[in-house]
Motif scaffolding. Structure first.
Motif, PDB file in Angstrom:
ATOM      1  N   GLY A 237       0.814  -1.195  -0.151  1.00 47.17           N
ATOM      2  CA  GLY A 237      -0.005  -0.014   0.021  1.00 47.17           C
ATOM      3  C   GLY A 237       0.863   1.256   0.106  1.00 47.17           C
ATOM      4  O   GLY A 237       2.329   1.307  -0.102  1.00 47.17           O
ATOM      5  N   SER A 263      -3.434   7.998   7.232  1.00 48.32           N
ATOM      6  CA  SER A 263      -4.065   6.802   6.726  1.00 48.32           C
ATOM      7  C   SER A 263      -3.121   6.538   5.384  1.00 48.32           C
ATOM      8  O   SER A 263      -2.355   6.956   4.919  1.00 48.32           O
ATOM      9  CB  SER A 263      -5.371   7.812   5.738  1.00 48.32           C
ATOM     10  N   SER A 265      -3.582   3.307   1.959  1.00 51.57           N
ATOM     11  CA  SER A 265      -4.394   2.692   1.146  1.00 51.57           C
ATOM     12  C   SER A 265      -3.891   1.491   0.656  1.00 51.57           C
ATOM     13  O   SER A 265      -2.580   1.400   0.676  1.00 51.57           O
ATOM     14  CB  SER A 265      -4.784   3.704   0.197  1.00 51.57           C
ATOM     15  N   THR A 267      -2.907  -0.909  -2.040  1.00 55.65           N
ATOM     16  CA  THR A 267      -2.849  -1.149  -3.630  1.00 55.65           C
ATOM     17  C   THR A 267      -2.568  -2.100  -4.192  1.00 55.65           C
ATOM     18  O   THR A 267      -2.238  -2.206  -5.444  1.00 55.65           O
ATOM     19  CB  THR A 267      -1.678  -0.055  -3.879  1.00 55.65           C
ATOM     20  N   GLU A 325      -7.357  -4.236  -2.993  1.00 59.73           N
ATOM     21  CA  GLU A 325      -6.991  -2.842  -3.396  1.00 59.73           C
ATOM     22  C   GLU A 325      -8.077  -2.051  -3.160  1.00 59.73           C
ATOM     23  O   GLU A 325      -9.558  -2.313  -3.413  1.00 59.73           O
ATOM     24  CB  GLU A 325      -6.908  -2.925  -4.902  1.00 59.73           C
ATOM     25  N   GLY A 326      -7.868  -0.966  -2.716  1.00 60.73           N
ATOM     26  CA  GLY A 326      -9.165  -0.021  -2.254  1.00 60.73           C
ATOM     27  C   GLY A 326      -9.342   0.274  -0.882  1.00 60.73           C
ATOM     28  O   GLY A 326     -10.072   0.927  -0.299  1.00 60.73           O
ATOM     29  N   ASP A 327      -9.069  -0.624  -0.036  1.00 62.54           N
ATOM     30  CA  ASP A 327      -9.407  -0.722   1.447  1.00 62.54           C
ATOM     31  C   ASP A 327      -8.371   0.348   1.983  1.00 62.54           C
ATOM     32  O   ASP A 327      -7.272   0.483   1.634  1.00 62.54           O
ATOM     33  CB  ASP A 327      -8.928  -1.965   2.111  1.00 62.54           C
ATOM     34  N   ASN A 328      -8.848   1.150   3.032  1.00 62.06           N
ATOM     35  CA  ASN A 328      -8.069   2.089   3.810  1.00 62.06           C
ATOM     36  C   ASN A 328      -7.910   1.780   5.300  1.00 62.06           C
ATOM     37  O   ASN A 328      -8.677   1.149   5.704  1.00 62.06           O
ATOM     38  CB  ASN A 328      -8.944   3.381   3.350  1.00 62.06           C
ATOM     39  N   LYS A 356     -13.110  -1.371   1.070  1.00 58.92           N
ATOM     40  CA  LYS A 356     -13.814  -1.072  -0.072  1.00 58.92           C
ATOM     41  C   LYS A 356     -15.207  -0.928  -0.125  1.00 58.92           C
ATOM     42  O   LYS A 356     -15.685   0.120  -0.607  1.00 58.92           O
ATOM     43  CB  LYS A 356     -12.961  -1.427  -1.475  1.00 58.92           C
TER      44      LYS A 356
END
Length: 371
Positions: A237, A263, A265, A267, A325-328, A356
């Motif tokens: 990420g 934060s 992310s 990737t 991908e896209g989870d934070n 996500k």
């Protein structure tokens, strides 16, 4: 020259005398100096910073804090320094003097054995150079000595080498956690067998010590950050800067606690969040009114071809978390000095994962030891 050749110590913490002795003994051996001197990333950065910015050294006075083998002092002299004070707390100073003589620079470089806190110089200096960085930048607390040197001996127009530093943090995947958990469970099983056998053969019930033993094993296997050489592909990420240091203005109180919220992310498409990796970089920029001609960066980020002896520090999660991908990740980070040993660090790490899909996973908070 090294990660901590001239540390804080200096008799300032009498109750840590044993630690003081062990610490300096490590850095007084040539094998340890060789490890650091063989680090090409480290060596090239300092070499290029000095010789591509000779205007900072030519006819100037230089203080090398924690000179170790003396190589930074030698380079400073070769770059044209008028006088170099090379301060070293260990008997490595004797080897540094030998190198100075062998390179015919004893008329420029003066090696002084002693802690930076106790040394008195005959003049202020134009440049303070030091390789003070420990694992994850601040482990070993040597920057305290650099701050002390700066406040006492740097001219108002002086420059710091390096001038700036940053700490980084990123989500990673690794198989190390599974091995550590197996080691922890194996140690626990062995303890239970030990308790049973001690009671059966010797009539003594040791079970009252099961919890402290388990806590001890958990700290060692599951809560102690690990030195590692991460491959860039293991970073899954974005990376965040958790601390920036201006070496010209930073105070000890600025680095005693490192607190940050940030934060990250994910990737990578479909993977496991196995923990977090921490590393640092430093820069040689000079100062605003007297900048470097060529700014040089020394980074310890994950790399295929340019790894350093610092590597990265890995903070493992048990168990790992499946992410896409896209989870934070919303992360809170606090690093403080260990009460038992001020050169070691303790980290409190909290994290909330927002998927996500919009769902939130239960937040977690872990404690780690940087030893």
């Amino acid at each position: 020259m090294g990660s901590s050749e001239n540390a804080v110590g200096g008799g300032r913490t009498v109750d840590k005398g044993v630690d003081f002795a062990n610490y300096f003994c490590t850095y007084s051996f040539l094998y340890h100096q060789k490890e650091m001197l063989s680090d090409r990333v480290r060596m090239d950065a300092y070499f290029n910073a000095i010789f591509e910015n000779k205007h900072h050294f030519n006819e100037k006075t230089v203080l090398d804090v924690g000179t170790g083998s003396g190589i930074l002092a030698l380079w400073s002299a070769q770059a044209g320094a008028r006088k170099v004070y090379a301060v070293e707390a260990t008997k490595m100073s004797e080897h540094a003097r030998a190198l100075v003589r062998a390179n015919n620079l004893e008329h420029v470089v003066e090696v002084i054995e002693g802690s930076m806190e106790d040394v008195t110089l005959p003049e202020k200096v134009d440049v303070i150079i030091s390789e003070w960085m420990g694992y994850f930048l601040l482990r070993e607390s040597m920057f305290d000595s650099v701050i002390c040197a700066r406040d006492r001996w740097l001219k108002p127009t002086g420059v710091m080498y390096p001038s700036h530093a940053r700490m980084w943090f990123a989500p990673v995947r690794t198989g190390i956690g599974d091995h550590k958990m197996c080691d922890y469970q194996s140690g626990t099983d062995d303890w239970y067998n030990f308790v049973d056998e001690t009671k059966a053969y010797y009539g003594v019930d040791m079970s009252v010590l099961t919890k402290p033993f388990s806590d001890e094993q958990r700290k060692y296997y599951l809560q102690t950050s690990m030195w590692n050489h991460l491959h860039p592909h293991q970073v899954i990420g974005t990376a965040a800067i958790i601390k920036e240091i201006d070496c010209l203005t930073a105070t000890v109180s600025d680095i005693e606690k490192v607190r940050s919220k940030f934060s990250l992310s994910i990737t990578t498409e479909n993977t496991k969040l196995c923990g977090f990796g921490g590393w640092f970089d430093v820069h040689f920029r000079g100062r605003g009114e007297d900048p470097a001609v060529h700014e040089i960066e020394l980074t310890t980020a994950p790399s295929i071809d340019y790894g350093t002896h610092w590597g990265q520090q890995v903070f493992l999660l048990h168990p790992p978390i499946r992410v896409i991908e896209g989870d934070n990740l919303s992360v809170s980070f606090l690093m403080t000095r260990s009460k038992e040993n001020h050169r070691l660090m303790e980290v409190e790490l909290g994290c909330e994962v927002q998927l996500k899909s919009g769902n939130l996973l239960a937040p977690f908070k872990n404690k780690y030891y940087v030893e």
